[in-house]
Design a protein around this motif. Sequence first.
Motif: not given
Lengths: 248, 248
Positions: A166-168, A245-247, A163, A242, B167, B245-247, B242
């Motif tokens: 994309n953030y850490k 931002q990708s799957e 999870k 931020n 999420y 997926q947006s800022e 998933n």
Amino acid sequence: MELRKTLIERSENMWRDFLPHVSIDCVIFGFDNNALKVLLLRLKDQQQWALPGGYVRKDENVDDAAYRMLKERTAVDNLYLQQFRTFGQTQRSEGFFADYPDDLWHKQRFISIGYYALVNYAEVTPVKDSVSAECEWKDIGDLPDLMMDHRFIFNKALVTLRKQLNYKPIGYNLLPEKFTMPELQKLYEIILDKKLNRGNFYRKILRYDILEKLNESRKGGAHKAPDLYRFDAEKYRDALKNGLQSEW
Amino acid sequence: MELRKTLIERSENMWRDFLPHVSIDCVIFGFDNNALKVLLLRLKDQQQWALPGGYVRKDENVDDAAYRMLKERTAVDNLYLQQFRTFGQTQRSEGFFADYPDDLWHKQRFISIGYYALVNYAEVTPVKDSVSAECEWKDIGDLPDLMMDHRFIFNKALVTLRKQLNYKPIGYNLLPEKFTMPELQKLYEIILDKKLNRGNFYRKILRYDILEKLNESRKGGAHKAPDLYRFDAEKYRDALKNGLQSEW
């Protein structure tokens, strides 16, 4: 019988020095040879393996206790460490000590605070303590049986990693300073638990502008030597604010 | 002096029935009248406010204890509840009880497990307990002084909400079943702590195909009656797997 003897001998001092009912379990991840690994130990006289962990001194902050345990087990300071969940079910560890005296420190109910750590595999020297027979890296795709609820704790840590990818700065802390694109892709595939298309992965990761391509390549091997990259630490940190931002 | 008297009277039974050193603090969020609110209480004889919380029975799972406290405070069952962090600094609560006897239950060191809850504001009836003078919703933009480290705990909960907005079903659990687009946008703006462009927000949120537009509009008010929407629970759940997926 060595484990039993040691635990009983220590029990009185544990009651004196440590906070009852609170423990820490650490899920220590490392990446080596295209495999994600976790540091486990096997207690003396036991078949099953365990997550490294320990207890909190009466006058010690919980985060400091987690850093202390990690240092004891890896001989490395200042690892990347994140608390991820506290495990508070009744009977999660008590049963293991059913045959021990009722006043044994370890036999009380423990609420366990879970931390995960990301380490540079090459820098770590796994260290046994006096109650362990072995302390080793194990491939997460081929884990041995774990004692108590440690498999559940491990699973929660892995889902957290997924999870937070994309953030850490997960890649940054698990990979060596210089790495190849296939290595980075492999790490993402293991954490996400799915195969990624090579072209899509390269395009997406390069678009974030967080990698720096070096004028070096990985020597050795039959194939064309792959280029080496490293993270641009500042751009990576900015991008994670931020989220990527990708799957994937 | 009423608080002091009650705490001292209760102390012996607390030691008998509850797990020492472990507490729970709950950050209960509700959304009303275009404002995000948090449920706070003020203890008798105190100026500062506090997060609702409590202790874990010796034979009780920690999650069950959190649900029990929430029900006691809101008179609602089965709220959306998430553990978000455990607070383990020394001296986070002990100082408050400096003038009390040393064997007071409340004076020991507590490791506090933080939970946040999302509730439908209209369904909740705030309930005082026997040591509280008041229990009220407070606007998060205008919080009163909080005791101990409760402001820190609140801030961590709000940051968690912000990180999890893409999420977890946060809008779904905070809004009434039917809501207008400006209400949804306002909720996102408060949680993200930034102004959003109306056109961009509408386009992005509609693109996820998680909202169902109803053949109804909000009656009353000087302006054109805005359309009502509700979440398509199944599509929303699928989309969150998933992440949106947006800022924003």
